[in-house]
Each structure stands twice: as C-alpha cells, then as structure tokens.
Design a protein around this motif. Structure first.
Motif, mmCIF file in Angstrom:
data_model
loop_
_atom_site.group_PDB
_atom_site.id
_atom_site.type_symbol
_atom_site.label_atom_id
_atom_site.label_comp_id
_atom_site.label_asym_id
_atom_site.label_seq_id
_atom_site.Cartn_x
_atom_site.Cartn_y
_atom_site.Cartn_z
ATOM 1 N N TRP A 63 42.381 38.064 36.763
ATOM 2 C CA TRP A 63 43.859 36.529 36.141
ATOM 3 C C TRP A 63 44.339 36.346 36.972
ATOM 4 O O TRP A 63 44.502 34.908 37.458
ATOM 5 N N GLU A 64 44.871 37.219 38.522
ATOM 6 C CA GLU A 64 46.028 37.101 39.879
ATOM 7 C C GLU A 64 44.838 36.680 40.191
ATOM 8 O O GLU A 64 44.931 35.294 41.048
ATOM 9 N N GLY A 65 43.610 37.055 40.218
ATOM 10 C CA GLY A 65 42.377 36.147 41.694
ATOM 11 C C GLY A 65 42.241 34.632 41.606
ATOM 12 O O GLY A 65 41.834 34.317 41.704
ATOM 13 N N THR A 67 43.626 32.494 39.240
ATOM 14 C CA THR A 67 45.044 31.806 38.595
ATOM 15 C C THR A 67 46.289 32.417 39.200
ATOM 16 O O THR A 67 47.222 31.180 39.470
ATOM 17 N N GLY A 68 46.187 33.402 39.943
ATOM 18 C CA GLY A 68 47.299 34.328 40.075
ATOM 19 C C GLY A 68 48.671 34.662 39.557
ATOM 20 O O GLY A 68 49.401 35.594 39.856
ATOM 21 N N SER A 69 48.495 34.465 38.640
ATOM 22 C CA SER A 69 49.297 36.012 36.973
ATOM 23 C C SER A 69 48.332 35.914 36.353
ATOM 24 O O SER A 69 47.587 34.615 35.900
#
Length: 139
Positions: A63-65, A67-69
């Motif tokens: 998810w961080e990759g 959408t960023g968070s």
C-alpha cells in the motif's frame, strides 16, 4: 423403508440462506470487479498488485508503494467505478453478510428459549460487527 430426515433448526436455515445469498452476490461483484480491473482503469494498477505479491511484499509495503500510506476503513467506497474498488466491495459484502445472518439467528434462538446459544451468537455478531466497522484494532 423410507427414512425421514430431521428438520434443520430455523436459526440455522436463516443463517445459511442469508450467508449463501450474500456471498453469492459478493462473489459476482468481485468477479465483475476483477474483469474490470484487467480491462480498465484502477485505483492501483493490476501490474503493481501482481509484482508486489510475487516480490513477497507485506500489506504495508504494498500500500505504501501504491498510494503512499495504508488506507483506513472502507477506502473502496470512493473508488466503486474502478475494478479493484468493485472487487473490494464484493469481498466486503460477502464478509458482511454474516452480520445480519448471525443477529437474526440469535433472535430466533432467543425466541426458541436457547439463551446460551443466542448469547454466543449475539457475542459473535458483535465481534464481527466491530471488525466490519473498523472498531477492532489492526495488528
């Protein structure tokens, strides 16, 4: 000699029918969403999901990759026009079908005088409802 089958309890019939139809509808939505995901526009590209899985990334890394968070709650409700949003809605509907099923079964059990089983069903329904509403802490 013909043997008669025992009649299933009403609470079990109600639970089974509600979960059956809820999961069936949720599955259809998930299938439609999956097809749309491979054909069209998505919240997160399908190629990213697949490469992240094959690389063994955790949920948080994926998810961080993408959408960023890590999204919280029901992120898919604002992305229902995307394939992955519709797929997530289908999965959620299938899981949520347990909630009305278990509460209605608990009501039937209480009406039939089965207080122990009715209480256990009610407690189970509350636990599932907490998870569906996002009130249960994530690990």
């Amino acid at each position: 000699m013909k043997q008669e089958r025992p009649k299933p309890p009403l609470a079990a019939l109600m639970y089974g029918e509600i979960v059956y139809w809820g999961v069936l509808l949720g599955s259809l939505l998930a299938i439609i969403g999956s097809v749309l995901a491979f054909l069209g526009d998505n919240y997160v590209p399908v190629s990213y999901w697949l490469s992240s899985i094959w690389q063994g990334e955790s949920i948080y890394q994926t998810w961080e990759g993408a959408t960023g968070s890590l999204p919280m709650g029901h992120w898919y409700l604002s992305h229902l026009t995307t394939g992955d949003g519709l797929t997530a809605l289908g999965i959620s509907l299938g899981v949520f079908s347990v909630v009305p099923a278990i509460f209605l079964s608990a009501a039937v059990l209480f009406r039939e005088g089965e207080r122990l089983y009715g209480s256990l069903a009610l407690a189970g329904g509350i636990v599932v409802m907490m998870g569906v509403l996002g009130l249960a802490p994530m690990p």
